[in-house]
Design a protein around this motif. Structure first.
Motif, short mmCIF file in Angstrom:
data_model
loop_
_atom_site.label_atom_id
_atom_site.label_comp_id
_atom_site.label_asym_id
_atom_site.label_seq_id
_atom_site.Cartn_x
_atom_site.Cartn_y
_atom_site.Cartn_z
N LEU A 86 37.95 43.83 40.55
CA LEU A 86 39.09 43.25 41.25
C LEU A 86 39.54 41.96 40.57
O LEU A 86 38.76 41.31 39.88
N GLY A 87 40.80 41.56 40.82
CA GLY A 87 41.29 40.26 40.38
C GLY A 87 41.77 40.24 38.95
O GLY A 87 41.84 41.27 38.26
N THR A 88 42.07 39.03 38.50
CA THR A 88 42.56 38.82 37.13
C THR A 88 41.71 37.74 36.45
O THR A 88 41.13 36.88 37.12
N ALA A 89 41.68 37.82 35.12
CA ALA A 89 40.89 36.86 34.35
C ALA A 89 41.42 35.44 34.58
O ALA A 89 42.62 35.24 34.73
N PRO A 90 40.56 34.45 34.66
CA PRO A 90 39.10 34.49 34.45
C PRO A 90 38.31 34.54 35.75
O PRO A 90 37.17 34.06 35.81
#
Length: 429
Positions: free
Chosen positions: A193-197
């Motif tokens: 899930l989510g985006t970097a970082p």
């Protein structure tokens, strides 16, 4: 002359004195019935005395209909219908897996190497893949991929212990003997899930049954955090299969050589159970993962489809059938009560899986008093004093049509007043 009339205030009989200045009275007999223990007859002179009755009645209001997650303030006597308008159970609190992958495992088996989606540091080494074990354990030892996942535990052998092979280079949420191939077992699912970082790699044992105790299951989930290298364990439900493997299980982390580990107190190869429990394993720092400390944190439900059922629950702990996503509340409780969807696994609640609708019940009330109308001269008054509800209030007297708190110039007769507060709730007094 002194005449006595009986008034009903809020449904409670009261007696008031009504004085009439009588002039040029002629003989007459009038019957006046009062609601006493027995009916009594009074003789008076050419006077017809009308009963002034003030009664309390709640106004009838329409049903309130809201979508789950929308709050509402309702009046006493109203009913409420809450609908899960989104149709799913992953629209609110917790961690939502909206597109998880499933891993199919045999009994006592490690998965193949699974991509986490980012680099994760564990006990000083960096990894982009892990393997998921059928027995409630995740390992960074990629040599385990597709192999045998040990299940046997011996009482008294606690981590750190290199002899507990399955624990080496592993994070263990409930390492014991599970049975994902059981006929009633739920799936093992994962998703990044989510985006970097700030991505998260989440693994959920979604109602996986226990070996030899297939009527029992575990609902447990891991969250691995990018950048911080923190690991969180969320246990919705973990029971005990005391007739197999001595009921033992481990919750903790252990390094690859098996000479450093951290375990949750009371859960280091012991017999234990947990429900809606959260733990965080924090490294010394984001760039120093050679050691971990464990702390208790608020529980979060990991929401997904499959492997369990959904039901309604309120903040008082009461539960209700899902009923195709519609909850009918025919008697709204006083004060404020929250309603939400909760997940269940093996018949046990594993926590909220939706937003909460907060329902607040308000009520209006008042006390009414009257003053005498002398000689039917239209000089009586009636006053209502609100005792519940929110300011400002409005008033409507019947049959006079007056809209002030005190109605004036009244003749003897029946009167009611409707009080309405700032929530739109009404009551006839």
């Amino acid at each position: 002359m002194l005449c006595i009339a009986r008034i009903l205030l809020d449904g409670i009989p009261k007696v008031i004195l009504i004085n009439f200045a009588l002039k040029q009275l002629t003989q007459a007999t009038v019957l006046f019935k009062m609601r006493l223990k027995s009916t009594q007859i009074y003789k008076m002179k050419k006077i017809q005395l009308l009963l002034v009755a003030l009664t309390s009645i709640f106004a009838v209001n329409a049903q309130v209909q809201v979508c789950l997650g929308t709050d509402a303030t309702v009046c006493q006597g109203q009913t409420v219908q809450i609908t899960n308008c989104g149709g799913g159970s992953g629209s609110g609190g917790g961690i939502n897996l909206n597109n998880p992958s499933s891993v199919t495992l045999g009994d006592d088996q490690w998965s193949g190497a699974i991509n986490m989606g980012f680099t994760f540091s564990y006990y000083g080494a960096n990894y982009t893949q892990c393997v998921i074990g059928s027995n409630g354990v995740i390992s960074f030892n990629l040599a385990n991929a597709g192999g045998y996942c040990p299940w046997s535990l011996t009482a008294g052998q606690t981590i750190p212990n290199s002899g507990i092979v399955g624990a080496n280079n592993s994070s263990m949420i409930c390492y014991g003997d599970l049975y994902p191939t059981g006929p009633t077992s739920g799936p093992i699912q994962y998703q990044t899930l989510g985006t970097a970082p700030n991505r998260q790699f989440v693994v959920l044992y979604n109602g996986v049954t226990m070996f030899s105790c297939t009527s029992q299951c575990v609902y447990v989930g891991y969250v691995f955090y990018e950048s911080t290298n923190v690991i969180e364990h969320f246990i919705g439900t973990k029971t005990i299969c005391s007739t197999w493997n001595s009921g033992l299980a481990i919750q903790g982390n252990q390094n690859s050589p098996g000479n450093a580990a951290v375990a949750v107190a009371g859960r280091n190869n012991t017999v234990w159970t947990a429900n809606q429990d959260g733990r965080r394993f924090s490294p010394t720092s984001a760039v120093n993962t050679s050691n971990y400390t464990v702390t208790q944190i608020p529980y979060q439900t990991i929401n997904t489809s499959g492997g369990g059922t959904t039901q309604w629950q309120n903040t008082l702990g009461q539960t209700f059938p899902y009923n195709n996503g519609v909850l009918q509340i025919n008697q709204v409780l006083p004060g404020t009560t929250g309603y939400f969807l909760t997940g269940t696994s093996c018949g046990v609640s594993v926590g909220a899986v939706s937003d909460t609708t907060w329902i607040t019940r308000v009520s209006v009330n008042g006390n009414a008093t009257a003053t005498t109308d002398y000689c039917n001269g239209g000089n009586g008054t009636a006053t209502v004093t609100p005792t519940a509800g929110g300011n400002p209030f409005t008033y409507l007297w019947a049959p006079s049509g007056q809209t002030s708190q005190t109605a004036v110039n009244l003749v003897a007769g029946p009167y009611t007043v409707t009080i309405t507060d700032n929530n739109g709730c009404s009551k006839v007094v």
